[in-house]
Design an enzyme around this catalytic site. Structure first.
Site, mmCIF file in Angstrom:
data_model
loop_
_atom_site.group_PDB
_atom_site.id
_atom_site.type_symbol
_atom_site.label_atom_id
_atom_site.label_comp_id
_atom_site.label_asym_id
_atom_site.label_seq_id
_atom_site.Cartn_x
_atom_site.Cartn_y
_atom_site.Cartn_z
ATOM 1 N N ASN A 104 1.426 11.091 12.684
ATOM 2 C CA ASN A 104 0.084 11.228 12.137
ATOM 3 C C ASN A 104 -0.753 9.952 12.283
ATOM 4 O O ASN A 104 -1.971 10.017 12.401
ATOM 5 C CB ASN A 104 0.200 11.617 10.653
ATOM 6 C CG ASN A 104 -1.047 11.351 9.864
ATOM 7 O OD1 ASN A 104 -1.987 12.134 9.866
ATOM 8 N ND2 ASN A 104 -1.073 10.209 9.155
ATOM 9 N N LYS A 157 0.826 -1.210 0.000
ATOM 10 C CA LYS A 157 0.000 0.000 0.000
ATOM 11 C C LYS A 157 0.858 1.257 0.000
ATOM 12 O O LYS A 157 0.539 2.244 -0.660
ATOM 13 C CB LYS A 157 -0.935 -0.003 1.211
ATOM 14 C CG LYS A 157 -1.998 -1.083 1.160
ATOM 15 C CD LYS A 157 -2.913 -1.013 2.369
ATOM 16 C CE LYS A 157 -3.989 -2.087 2.312
ATOM 17 N NZ LYS A 157 -4.882 -2.032 3.502
ATOM 18 N N LYS A 204 -5.993 10.342 22.597
ATOM 19 C CA LYS A 204 -5.800 11.657 21.978
ATOM 20 C C LYS A 204 -5.317 12.678 23.013
ATOM 21 O O LYS A 204 -4.465 13.522 22.707
ATOM 22 C CB LYS A 204 -7.089 12.121 21.320
ATOM 23 C CG LYS A 204 -7.543 11.260 20.142
ATOM 24 C CD LYS A 204 -6.602 11.385 18.938
ATOM 25 C CE LYS A 204 -5.595 10.285 18.805
ATOM 26 N NZ LYS A 204 -4.770 10.386 17.570
ATOM 27 N N TYR A 258 -10.183 5.902 23.073
ATOM 28 C CA TYR A 258 -9.768 6.819 22.015
ATOM 29 C C TYR A 258 -9.558 8.225 22.577
ATOM 30 O O TYR A 258 -8.576 8.899 22.258
ATOM 31 C CB TYR A 258 -10.812 6.845 20.895
ATOM 32 C CG TYR A 258 -10.425 7.748 19.746
ATOM 33 C CD1 TYR A 258 -9.373 7.408 18.900
ATOM 34 C CD2 TYR A 258 -11.103 8.950 19.509
ATOM 35 C CE1 TYR A 258 -9.011 8.235 17.852
ATOM 36 C CE2 TYR A 258 -10.747 9.782 18.459
ATOM 37 C CZ TYR A 258 -9.699 9.416 17.639
ATOM 38 O OH TYR A 258 -9.320 10.240 16.599
#
Length: 335
Positions: free
Chosen positions: A118, A66, A213, A209
């Protein structure tokens, strides 16, 4: 609650025009950038913009086929570029592989101007685990990037010695979940099987999650505090924005239909997220003196997070410090 609503509104609606885009980004000849998860989504757009401006970009991803396909697509988009694109194998969900990835990069490169953490996962199916048996979100979004960044600190420091102050940077991927989904203080703790303190929240992947973050915001502040000023490297974090990217692929099965409909009404093209990230990594107005540990919001503005998170980042033994020490302990055997 008021602060959450204000953060949601200011980072979702009436967003000013991005100040730094492919149209006004200066030439990046001679610069070296490493973007994790850049085979797709916003990371792909970041890599494409940098390459178009003649940079050398390392596309760090888990699946080689990919990544190589993405590299070929970017090259076709910018046939006149004098830059370079290189693939780096990086599997953030398996801590046993990360040192080898860092060593591979260090064996082929002698400088690094921006490490853009990222890559990440967003609410994978409940019970998803990384290779070491930890929660997949914690392993991919927290432990993996922490270890990878620690291993690359020496090359960042060396690069900073020969560049303008604050121009060598490390950026960490937050999101609106920093403000909306993380618990009070940013993290919850419990006792692990070994009796040591460990991150809690694995049974609720939406909470996990949010914690992950907030952790990336804490990394921006804590790495900046411990290494940034010493090494001449600017550490920050960002909310790239509400984006229609592959990151949303697990969401539909876990939220009500109305919530999914509303979510899609709030999503922007991924290129706008790239503008936020490019600003974090390359905006000349960001400096070591005033922006160490800073938080960037869409589409390239200096922003902030909830007051409780700011307080925890400032405390000597606050959540940011606790998180860093936990990561040190868990990843020590893999460093």
């Amino acid at each position: 609650m008021f602060y959450k609503l204000r953060a949601f509104w200011s980072q979702s609606f009436g967003i000013p025009t991005p100040p730094l885009t492919e149209k006004n980004l200066p030439d990046q000849t001679g610069k070296v950038f490493l973007v994790t998860g850049s085979n797709t989504g916003v990371g792909y757009q970041v890599a494409s913009i940098l390459y178009a401006h003649n940079a050398k970009v390392w596309v760090a991803a888990r699946t080689e086929s990919k990544a190589l396909a993405a590299i070929e697509d970017i090259k076709k988009e910018h046939p006149k570029s004098q830059g370079k694109l290189e693939f780096l194998y990086l599997n953030l969900s398996d801590l046993t592989t990360i040192k080898a990835s860092a060593e591979d990069f260090l064996s082929r490169e002698d400088k690094l101007h921006w490490l853009n953490n990222n890559a990440g996962v967003m609410t994978p199916p409940p019970g998803s685990k990384g290779a070491q048996g930890s929660d997949l979100t914690y392993q991919t979004n927290i432990l993996g990037p922490f270890l990878f960044t620690k291993l690359l600190l020496p090359i960042l420091k060396r690069t900073a010695e020969n560049e303008p102050k604050g121009s060598v940077r490390v950026s960490w991927a937050g999101s609106l979940a920093v403000d909306l989904q993380s618990p009070n203080g940013g993290a919850v703790w419990t006792k692990g099987k070994d009796g040591e303190e460990t991150l809690d929240g694995e049974k609720d992947n939406r909470l996990a999650y949010g914690v992950s973050k907030a952790a990336n915001y804490f990394f921006g502040t804590e790495f900046g505090k411990r290494f940034g000023d010493r090494d001449g490297v600017l550490h920050n974090s960002y909310n790239p924005g509400n984006l229609a990217s592959e990151l949303q692929r697990h969401v539909a099965a876990q939220y009500p239909t109305f919530a999914i409909w509303l979510l899609h009404k709030l999503l922007y093209p991924v290129i706008y997220g790239a503008y936020t990230e490019i600003y974090s990594g390359l905006a000349p107005e960001l400096t070591l003196q005033k922006d160490q540990g800073g938080y960037i919001i869409p589409w390239g503005r200096e922003g902030s997070v909830r007051p409780d998170l700011i307080d925890e980042a400032k405390k000597e033994s606050g959540q940011a410090s606790r998180l860093f020490e936990w990561c040190e302990r868990v990843t020590k055997e893999f460093a």
